[in-house]
Motif scaffolding. Structure first.
Motif, PDB file in Angstrom:
ATOM      1  N   ILE A 141       0.987  -1.143  -0.064  1.00 27.75           N
ATOM      2  CA  ILE A 141      -0.051  -0.197   0.226  1.00 27.75           C
ATOM      3  C   ILE A 141       0.927   1.240   0.135  1.00 27.75           C
ATOM      4  O   ILE A 141       1.802   1.347   0.652  1.00 27.75           O
ATOM      5  CB  ILE A 141      -0.991  -0.141   1.198  1.00 27.75           C
ATOM      6  CG1 ILE A 141      -1.922  -1.189   1.143  1.00 27.75           C
ATOM      7  CG2 ILE A 141      -1.757   1.182   1.285  1.00 27.75           C
ATOM      8  CD1 ILE A 141      -3.098  -1.055   2.060  1.00 27.75           C
ATOM      9  N   CYS A 142       0.275   2.315  -0.477  1.00 24.62           N
ATOM     10  CA  CYS A 142       1.168   3.567  -0.876  1.00 24.62           C
ATOM     11  C   CYS A 142       1.623   3.879   0.585  1.00 24.62           C
ATOM     12  O   CYS A 142       0.826   3.924   1.697  1.00 24.62           O
ATOM     13  CB  CYS A 142      -0.008   4.593  -1.374  1.00 24.62           C
ATOM     14  SG  CYS A 142       0.865   6.274  -1.433  1.00 24.62           S
ATOM     15  N   SER A 143       2.812   4.593   0.931  1.00 22.18           N
ATOM     16  CA  SER A 143       3.274   4.980   1.901  1.00 22.18           C
ATOM     17  C   SER A 143       2.792   6.542   2.434  1.00 22.18           C
ATOM     18  O   SER A 143       2.981   7.078   3.561  1.00 22.18           O
ATOM     19  CB  SER A 143       4.694   5.020   1.981  1.00 22.18           C
ATOM     20  OG  SER A 143       5.619   3.822   1.714  1.00 22.18           O
ATOM     21  N   ALA A 144       2.128   7.064   1.572  1.00 20.40           N
ATOM     22  CA  ALA A 144       1.964   8.434   1.687  1.00 20.40           C
ATOM     23  C   ALA A 144       0.897   8.503   2.863  1.00 20.40           C
ATOM     24  O   ALA A 144       0.142   7.432   2.874  1.00 20.40           O
ATOM     25  CB  ALA A 144       1.203   8.902   0.548  1.00 20.40           C
ATOM     26  N   LYS A 145       0.765   9.487   3.542  1.00 20.78           N
ATOM     27  CA  LYS A 145      -0.115   9.567   4.724  1.00 20.78           C
ATOM     28  C   LYS A 145      -1.459   9.586   4.594  1.00 20.78           C
ATOM     29  O   LYS A 145      -1.961  10.344   3.728  1.00 20.78           O
ATOM     30  CB  LYS A 145       0.282  10.819   5.453  1.00 20.78           C
ATOM     31  CG  LYS A 145      -0.376  10.845   7.141  1.00 20.78           C
ATOM     32  CD  LYS A 145       0.055  12.252   7.750  1.00 20.78           C
ATOM     33  CE  LYS A 145      -0.278  12.086   9.027  1.00 20.78           C
ATOM     34  NZ  LYS A 145      -0.243  13.350   9.841  1.00 20.78           N
ATOM     35  N   GLY A 146      -2.093   8.620   5.109  1.00 22.77           N
ATOM     36  CA  GLY A 146      -3.593   8.479   4.885  1.00 22.77           C
ATOM     37  C   GLY A 146      -4.068   7.851   3.610  1.00 22.77           C
ATOM     38  O   GLY A 146      -5.143   7.617   3.526  1.00 22.77           O
ATOM     39  N   CYS A 147      -3.000   7.479   2.776  1.00 18.70           N
ATOM     40  CA  CYS A 147      -3.438   6.773   1.559  1.00 18.70           C
ATOM     41  C   CYS A 147      -3.541   5.309   1.682  1.00 18.70           C
ATOM     42  O   CYS A 147      -2.442   4.772   2.223  1.00 18.70           O
ATOM     43  CB  CYS A 147      -2.574   7.195   0.391  1.00 18.70           C
ATOM     44  SG  CYS A 147      -2.757   6.705  -1.114  1.00 18.70           S
ATOM     45  N   ARG A 148      -4.692   4.674   1.202  1.00 16.28           N
ATOM     46  CA  ARG A 148      -4.701   3.324   1.373  1.00 16.28           C
ATOM     47  C   ARG A 148      -4.567   2.703  -0.170  1.00 16.28           C
ATOM     48  O   ARG A 148      -5.106   1.431  -0.395  1.00 16.28           O
ATOM     49  CB  ARG A 148      -5.918   2.766   1.767  1.00 16.28           C
ATOM     50  CG  ARG A 148      -6.448   3.645   3.169  1.00 16.28           C
ATOM     51  CD  ARG A 148      -5.277   3.319   4.372  1.00 16.28           C
ATOM     52  NE  ARG A 148      -5.252   1.710   4.589  1.00 16.28           N
ATOM     53  CZ  ARG A 148      -4.219   1.249   5.365  1.00 16.28           C
ATOM     54  NH1 ARG A 148      -3.135   1.908   5.661  1.00 16.28           N
ATOM     55  NH2 ARG A 148      -4.160   0.043   5.526  1.00 16.28           N
ATOM     56  N   ALA A 193       4.638   3.982  -3.354  1.00 14.83           N
ATOM     57  CA  ALA A 193       3.700   5.026  -3.638  1.00 14.83           C
ATOM     58  C   ALA A 193       2.802   4.532  -4.558  1.00 14.83           C
ATOM     59  O   ALA A 193       3.029   3.642  -5.689  1.00 14.83           O
ATOM     60  CB  ALA A 193       4.369   6.078  -4.340  1.00 14.83           C
ATOM     61  N   CYS A 194       1.546   5.042  -4.824  1.00 15.43           N
ATOM     62  CA  CYS A 194       0.675   4.814  -5.823  1.00 15.43           C
ATOM     63  C   CYS A 194       0.800   5.787  -6.841  1.00 15.43           C
ATOM     64  O   CYS A 194       1.671   6.732  -6.860  1.00 15.43           O
ATOM     65  CB  CYS A 194      -0.963   4.902  -5.062  1.00 15.43           C
ATOM     66  SG  CYS A 194      -1.264   6.671  -4.813  1.00 15.43           S
ATOM     67  N   GLY A 195      -0.094   5.688  -7.852  1.00 11.79           N
ATOM     68  CA  GLY A 195       0.357   6.689  -9.089  1.00 11.79           C
ATOM     69  C   GLY A 195       0.166   8.185  -8.659  1.00 11.79           C
ATOM     70  O   GLY A 195       0.954   9.081  -9.217  1.00 11.79           O
ATOM     71  N   GLU A 196      -0.812   8.444  -7.868  1.00 11.54           N
ATOM     72  CA  GLU A 196      -0.896   9.843  -7.556  1.00 11.54           C
ATOM     73  C   GLU A 196       0.221  10.132  -6.858  1.00 11.54           C
ATOM     74  O   GLU A 196       0.268  11.537  -6.653  1.00 11.54           O
ATOM     75  CB  GLU A 196      -2.439   9.654  -6.638  1.00 11.54           C
ATOM     76  CG  GLU A 196      -2.847  11.002  -6.371  1.00 11.54           C
ATOM     77  CD  GLU A 196      -3.970  10.839  -5.532  1.00 11.54           C
ATOM     78  OE1 GLU A 196      -4.559  12.038  -4.895  1.00 11.54           O
ATOM     79  OE2 GLU A 196      -4.915  10.021  -5.609  1.00 11.54           O
ATOM     80  N   HIS A 197       0.722   9.493  -5.847  1.00 10.87           N
ATOM     81  CA  HIS A 197       1.740   9.991  -4.944  1.00 10.87           C
ATOM     82  C   HIS A 197       3.239   9.795  -4.882  1.00 10.87           C
ATOM     83  O   HIS A 197       3.971  10.351  -4.323  1.00 10.87           O
ATOM     84  CB  HIS A 197       1.387   9.523  -3.411  1.00 10.87           C
ATOM     85  CG  HIS A 197       0.057   9.922  -2.978  1.00 10.87           C
ATOM     86  ND1 HIS A 197      -0.818   9.122  -2.619  1.00 10.87           N
ATOM     87  CD2 HIS A 197      -0.287  11.173  -2.064  1.00 10.87           C
ATOM     88  CE1 HIS A 197      -1.857  10.011  -2.090  1.00 10.87           C
ATOM     89  NE2 HIS A 197      -1.194  11.359  -1.777  1.00 10.87           N
ATOM     90  N   ARG A 198       3.311   9.323  -6.298  1.00  9.54           N
ATOM     91  CA  ARG A 198       4.806   8.924  -6.520  1.00  9.54           C
ATOM     92  C   ARG A 198       5.576  10.327  -6.530  1.00  9.54           C
ATOM     93  O   ARG A 198       6.466  10.369  -6.194  1.00  9.54           O
ATOM     94  CB  ARG A 198       4.868   8.321  -7.977  1.00  9.54           C
ATOM     95  CG  ARG A 198       6.383   8.230  -8.318  1.00  9.54           C
ATOM     96  CD  ARG A 198       6.540   7.609  -9.827  1.00  9.54           C
ATOM     97  NE  ARG A 198       5.782   8.257 -10.835  1.00  9.54           N
ATOM     98  CZ  ARG A 198       6.502   9.093 -11.486  1.00  9.54           C
ATOM     99  NH1 ARG A 198       7.864   8.962 -11.550  1.00  9.54           N
ATOM    100  NH2 ARG A 198       6.121   9.730 -12.583  1.00  9.54           N
TER     101      ARG A 198
HETATM  102 ZN    ZN Z   1      -1.092   7.194  -2.352  1.00  8.78          ZN
END
Ligand code: ZN
Length: 79
Positions: A11-18, A43-48
């Motif tokens: 899962i994406c490591s960005a805070k709050g991102c699942r 990271a997901c595509g959005e948070h990379r």
């Molecule tokens: Zn993310």
């Protein structure tokens, strides 16, 4: 932020991102890590971009690869 990752469902490591992770950001903090050590964030595509900028401005970012590439490379980095 957490650098803990799960081998089960990455899962994406960005805070709050699942969201499912698509990218692996390999990084190293020279103040606390030996040069060959690699920490990883997912990271997901959005948070990379957000996460790689966060690491990049600090000079920590070493590599950005897709999760599939990372796993097929069989890296021994911390997980
Ligand atoms: Zn993310």
């Amino acid at each position: 932020m957490s650098d803990e990752t799960s081998a089960e469902t990455p899962i994406c490591s960005a805070k709050g991102c699942r969201a499912d992770a698509v990218w692996v950001l390999a990084w190293n903090n020279p103040k606390i890590h030996t040069p060959e050590r690699r920490k990883t964030w997912l990271a997901c595509g959005e948070h990379r971009e957000h996460l790689s900028q966060f690491l990049g401005v600090r000079g920590f970012l070493k590599d950005v690869v897709t999760l599939a590439e990372w796993e097929s490379a069989g890296s021994a980095a911390d997980r």
